[in-house]
Design an enzyme around this catalytic site. Sequence first.
Site, PDB file in Angstrom:
ATOM      1  N   GLY A  62      -4.134   3.076   3.468  1.00 11.47           N
ATOM      2  CA  GLY A  62      -2.863   3.683   3.105  1.00 11.47           C
ATOM      3  C   GLY A  62      -1.811   2.607   2.911  1.00 11.47           C
ATOM      4  N   GLN A  67       6.454  -0.901   2.126  1.00  8.64           N
ATOM      5  CA  GLN A  67       5.575  -2.036   2.426  1.00  8.64           C
ATOM      6  C   GLN A  67       5.420  -2.983   1.236  1.00  8.64           C
ATOM      7  OE1 GLN A  67       2.305   0.563   4.193  1.00  8.64           O
ATOM      8  NE2 GLN A  67       2.141  -1.294   5.416  1.00  8.64           N
ATOM      9  N   CYS A 121      -1.907  -1.833  10.862  1.00  9.24           N
ATOM     10  CA  CYS A 121      -0.977  -1.663   9.739  1.00  9.24           C
ATOM     11  C   CYS A 121      -1.012  -2.936   8.902  1.00  9.24           C
ATOM     12  CB  CYS A 121       0.427  -1.423  10.292  1.00  9.24           C
ATOM     13  SG  CYS A 121       1.671  -1.247   9.003  1.00  9.24           S
ATOM     14  N   LEU A 122      -1.059  -2.799   7.577  1.00 12.20           N
ATOM     15  CA  LEU A 122      -1.117  -3.975   6.703  1.00 12.20           C
ATOM     16  C   LEU A 122       0.105  -4.869   6.879  1.00 12.20           C
ATOM     17  CD1 LEU A 122      -2.501  -2.490   3.342  1.00 12.20           C
ATOM     18  CD2 LEU A 122      -3.739  -3.775   5.093  1.00 12.20           C
ATOM     19  N   HIS A 163       1.095   8.258   9.554  1.00 11.39           N
ATOM     20  CA  HIS A 163       1.429   6.830   9.643  1.00 11.39           C
ATOM     21  C   HIS A 163       2.289   6.422   8.437  1.00 11.39           C
ATOM     22  CE1 HIS A 163       0.079   2.461  10.403  1.00 11.39           C
ATOM     23  NE2 HIS A 163       0.684   2.404   9.235  1.00 11.39           N
ATOM     24  N   GLU A 164       1.872   6.856   7.229  1.00  8.57           N
ATOM     25  CA  GLU A 164       2.600   6.457   6.019  1.00  8.57           C
ATOM     26  C   GLU A 164       3.987   7.103   5.965  1.00  8.57           C
ATOM     27  OE1 GLU A 164       1.391   3.978   4.653  1.00  8.57           O
ATOM     28  OE2 GLU A 164      -0.585   4.192   5.559  1.00  8.57           O
ATOM     29  N   HIS A 167       6.465   5.216   7.852  1.00 14.06           N
ATOM     30  CA  HIS A 167       7.007   4.072   7.093  1.00 14.06           C
ATOM     31  C   HIS A 167       8.226   4.493   6.272  1.00 14.06           C
ATOM     32  CE1 HIS A 167       4.421   0.651   7.762  1.00 14.06           C
ATOM     33  NE2 HIS A 167       3.326   1.340   7.525  1.00 14.06           N
TER      34      HIS A 167
END
Length: 197
Positions: A62, A67, A121-122, A163-164, A167
Amino acid sequence: MPQHAQSTSEPIGSIDPAGLHLRFHPDAVLRTKARPVGEVTDNVREVAQRMLQIMHEEEGIGLAAPQVGLPWRMFVCLVPEDPIPGASPEGFQEDTAGQPLVCIDPDLTPGGAPDSFEEGCLSLPDIRGQINRQIEVSMEATGLDGNRFTINAAGLLARCIQHEVDHLNGVLIIDKFGQLDRLRTRSALRRLERKAR
Ligand code: ZN
């Protein structure tokens, strides 16, 4: 949380998708409350394609627009198969499994019991911890065709969606860590913060 631009109706500007790249904590854009995208223009579609490309390159499941530096209410995800044991297939929309999903201006209704599972997380390399989330979620969002759609998700997809959407509200997993994970990841987090200086 600066740049609170939720109610604006000015058009989203023209973004060069090739110039987008992954942002890491403590980049301020990750703490911005993202604004609604509204109309799905060709530029929004190009940005979504670039986000899918970055997510694929980084081997994520995701990726949210903040991000890649854009405070837009948009995310992409691709949850190929569900490794969460006992994830309920009930209400899970089969035709989204294994296909990339682009979600614009999402509205969430989480449901079911809370459950704890390890997340990364990226934007926070090498940092992982247990996060409590509802095990199911119903989401309404706009797709790339500009139409609203609804998904009922369970298991990993439900977790990824929550999660997204965090963000989009400037929330990161480190905000939700328990004390143990906070302590365990403290030095990795400091390394990341030092690197940014
Ligand atoms: Zn993330």
